[in-house]
Design a protein around this motif. Structure first.
Motif, PDB file in Angstrom:
ATOM      1  N   GLY A   1       0.951  -1.237  -0.008  1.00  0.00           N
ATOM      2  CA  GLY A   1       0.033   0.170  -0.052  1.00  0.00           C
ATOM      3  C   GLY A   1       0.624   1.233   0.051  1.00  0.00           C
ATOM      4  N   GLN A   2       1.928   1.357   0.791  1.00  0.00           N
ATOM      5  CA  GLN A   2       2.740   2.259   0.780  1.00  0.00           C
ATOM      6  C   GLN A   2       3.602   2.544  -0.501  1.00  0.00           C
ATOM      7  OE1 GLN A   2       5.004   1.146   4.177  1.00  0.00           O
ATOM      8  NE2 GLN A   2       3.719   2.349   5.709  1.00  0.00           N
ATOM      9  N   CYS A   3       3.795   1.500  -1.336  1.00  0.00           N
ATOM     10  CA  CYS A   3       4.580   1.491  -2.649  1.00  0.00           C
ATOM     11  C   CYS A   3       3.510   2.256  -3.671  1.00  0.00           C
ATOM     12  CB  CYS A   3       4.856   0.244  -3.076  1.00  0.00           C
ATOM     13  SG  CYS A   3       5.897  -0.505  -2.049  1.00  0.00           S
ATOM     14  N   GLY A   4       2.265   1.965  -3.330  1.00  0.00           N
ATOM     15  CA  GLY A   4       1.154   2.644  -4.108  1.00  0.00           C
ATOM     16  C   GLY A   4       1.304   3.909  -3.899  1.00  0.00           C
ATOM     17  N   ARG A   5       1.004   4.474  -2.628  1.00  0.00           N
ATOM     18  CA  ARG A   5       1.157   5.847  -2.340  1.00  0.00           C
ATOM     19  C   ARG A   5       2.502   6.637  -2.847  1.00  0.00           C
ATOM     20  NH1 ARG A   5      -1.732   3.541   2.048  1.00  0.00           N
ATOM     21  NH2 ARG A   5       0.014   3.157   3.295  1.00  0.00           N
ATOM     22  N   LEU A   6       3.444   5.663  -2.849  1.00  0.00           N
ATOM     23  CA  LEU A   6       4.865   6.535  -3.198  1.00  0.00           C
ATOM     24  C   LEU A   6       4.439   6.876  -4.759  1.00  0.00           C
ATOM     25  CD1 LEU A   6       7.730   7.208  -3.180  1.00  0.00           C
ATOM     26  CD2 LEU A   6       8.248   4.616  -3.863  1.00  0.00           C
ATOM     27  N   GLY A   7       4.168   5.885  -5.664  1.00  0.00           N
ATOM     28  CA  GLY A   7       3.721   6.087  -7.151  1.00  0.00           C
ATOM     29  C   GLY A   7       2.677   7.209  -7.319  1.00  0.00           C
ATOM     30  N   ALA A   8       1.796   7.362  -6.407  1.00  0.00           N
ATOM     31  CA  ALA A   8       0.727   8.418  -6.479  1.00  0.00           C
ATOM     32  C   ALA A   8       1.365   9.553  -6.129  1.00  0.00           C
ATOM     33  CB  ALA A   8      -0.404   8.079  -5.510  1.00  0.00           C
ATOM     34  N   LEU A   9       2.267   9.712  -5.233  1.00  0.00           N
ATOM     35  CA  LEU A   9       2.960  10.904  -4.818  1.00  0.00           C
ATOM     36  C   LEU A   9       3.853  11.489  -6.162  1.00  0.00           C
ATOM     37  CD1 LEU A   9       4.018  12.969  -2.751  1.00  0.00           C
ATOM     38  CD2 LEU A   9       5.955  11.380  -2.002  1.00  0.00           C
ATOM     39  N   LEU A  10       4.596  10.611  -6.863  1.00  0.00           N
ATOM     40  CA  LEU A  10       5.342  10.997  -7.807  1.00  0.00           C
ATOM     41  C   LEU A  10       4.378  11.572  -8.916  1.00  0.00           C
ATOM     42  CD1 LEU A  10       7.976  11.524  -9.222  1.00  0.00           C
ATOM     43  CD2 LEU A  10       8.069   9.191 -10.048  1.00  0.00           C
ATOM     44  N   GLY A  11       3.388  10.855  -9.283  1.00  0.00           N
ATOM     45  CA  GLY A  11       2.266  11.312 -10.029  1.00  0.00           C
ATOM     46  C   GLY A  11       1.631  12.640  -9.772  1.00  0.00           C
ATOM     47  N   VAL A  12       1.461  12.888  -8.701  1.00  0.00           N
ATOM     48  CA  VAL A  12       0.981  14.221  -8.192  1.00  0.00           C
ATOM     49  C   VAL A  12       2.102  15.364  -8.330  1.00  0.00           C
ATOM     50  CG1 VAL A  12       0.273  15.215  -6.020  1.00  0.00           C
ATOM     51  CG2 VAL A  12      -0.862  13.445  -6.415  1.00  0.00           C
TER      52      VAL A  12
END
Length: 418
Positions: free
Chosen positions: A115-126
């Motif tokens: 889940g944190q890996c997903g949030r990491l990817g979302a962070l870079l996308g943001v």
């Protein structure tokens, strides 16, 4: 020898009190940082030392960008302004910036849950989507608008990643590496982490609400040249480099285990390039504003949440999807040179959703970064041409990754584009 910062002249420019202690945090691979304690608190003093990233106007542009990102809720850390409202202090021909000190930790992919890996990817996308917004506001419509993405309120990264709806062609580049004809990740640009080798605690430069100073002509003039798609590495040039490095390895005395590994990887890489020379991609993909150096040592966590993305020295216009793939190759590489593909998949899905990128964009970026790593030997060049061994510890896993990536090409494409 470490350059001692002129604390008296610097602190007179700020409302930061008088220096009590000043200790180097780590020399880094680009710039230098100091843990500064004054009569008014703790600070992080950054010395922009590297000639390629020390232009004061460019640093000021980075500072203004991070201030605007902070306004959008992106976890960044703009510096403190001086009495004149400016965030870059030039003293004795050297550029400095002062940041509040906040404790934080780096976290590698092995320390992150799916889940944190997903949030990491979302962070870079943001970050990518937000940069397009704030840089267009500063420079005008110089790049196409972001396709499909939007900047969520705050970080927009707290929702666990799920499967995203199809947004385009799902197929990665056809064919993958071929086997038969004969003919490292050593480094994607930005792989050398400025904080590599630092202790587990490192400063987070907290956001400041004060303005970053008046806009300059340099800020109003973007790096237009950087928006031109770059040619991919030419294997003919790489073969010449390999021969030169092999000669340097042979001449090095006394020979050691690093020389042995370097020779093995150079010969191995030459064989791979001969076999896959026809897989050279024609050019880079769609460009946009990027951090330019997104990796574990430039992201600080407080607990389980990202606290600040730091070190924006390489802010510029580059292929966005390639930055996403390069970052994943650093976050999720294992010591044996393999990638944690399940975590990379969670990361990539969330990145695509937040950035509005298509699966085909990520698949093409995987191919270009794979090719880039086959042709890149920056760690060996530092070791043998400069006598700089600071990146030596990264070489075993990095050089093994290029080989593993070639063998597992289809699986890697599937993780990013499926």
């Amino acid at each position: 020898m470490l350059h001692a910062p002129p604390l008296g002249a610097l602190l007179r420019r700020y409302s930061a009190g008088t220096a009590l202690t000043c200790e180097p945090v780590d020399e880094g691979l680009l710039n230098r940082g100091y843990r500064l304690r004054t009569t008014r608190g703790r600070y992080f003093l950054k010395h922009h030392f590297d000639p390629d990233t020390a232009d004061p106007a460019s640093i000021a542009r980075q500072h203004r960008a991070t201030a605007r990102l902070a306004d959008l809720g992106v976890p960044v850390a703009p510096p403190l302004p001086g009495h004149d409202g400016r965030t870059v202090a030039v003293v004795g021909g050297h550029a400095y910036a002062l940041h509040p000190w906040i404790d934080g930790r780096h976290r590698h992919g092995a320390q992150l849950t799916p889940g944190q890996c997903g949030r990491l990817g979302a962070l870079l996308g943001v970050v990518h989507a937000s940069l397009e917004q704030v840089m267009r506001a500063a420079h005008g419509e110089l790049l196409p608008p972001v396709r499909g993405g939007h900047v969520p309120r705050g970080l927009g990264v707290d929702t666990p990643p799920g499967s995203d709806a199809p947004t385009g062609d799902h197929a990665p580049p056809a064919g993958g590496p071929r086997r038969g004809r004969r003919r490292d990740p050593d480094r994607a640009p930005g792989y050398a982490p400025e904080g590599r080798g630092a202790p587990s605690e490192r400063p987070v430069r907290a956001a400041a609400t004060a303005p970053a100073g008046p806009a300059t002509a340099a800020e109003r003039t973007p790096p237009v040249a950087a928006a031109v798609p770059a040619a991919s590495p030419d294997p003919a040039d790489t073969f010449v480099l390999i021969e030169d490095l092999l000669a340097r390895v042979r001449r090095h005395r006394p020979a050691d285990s690093f020389d042995e590994l370097a020779r093995h990887r150079l010969l191995e890489r030459r064989t791979l390039l001969e076999r896959h020379a026809d897989r050279r991609p024609p050019h880079s993909g769609p460009v946009g504003w990027v951090h330019g150096d997104f990796h574990p040592f430039n992201l600080l966590y407080r607990g389980d949440a990202p606290a600040a993305i730091v070190d924006w020295d390489r802010l510029g216009v580059q292929p966005r999807a390639e930055e996403a793939v390069r970052a994943a190759a650093i976050f999720f590489v294992r010591p044996d040179g393999t990638l944690d593909l399940p975590k990379a998949r969670e990361y990539a899905r969330a990145y695509r959703r937040a950035a509005g990128a298509t699966p085909s964009e990520l698949g093409a970026a995987v191919h270009r970064v794979w090719w880039e790593r086959l042709n890149d030997f920056w760690m060996l060049r530092w070791h043998y041409e400069r006598g700089d061994t600071r990146a030596d510890s990264q070489f075993p896993a990095a050089s093994a990754l290029a080989v593993w990536w070639t063998r597992e090409y289809d699986a890697v494409c599937g993780a990013f584009a499926a």
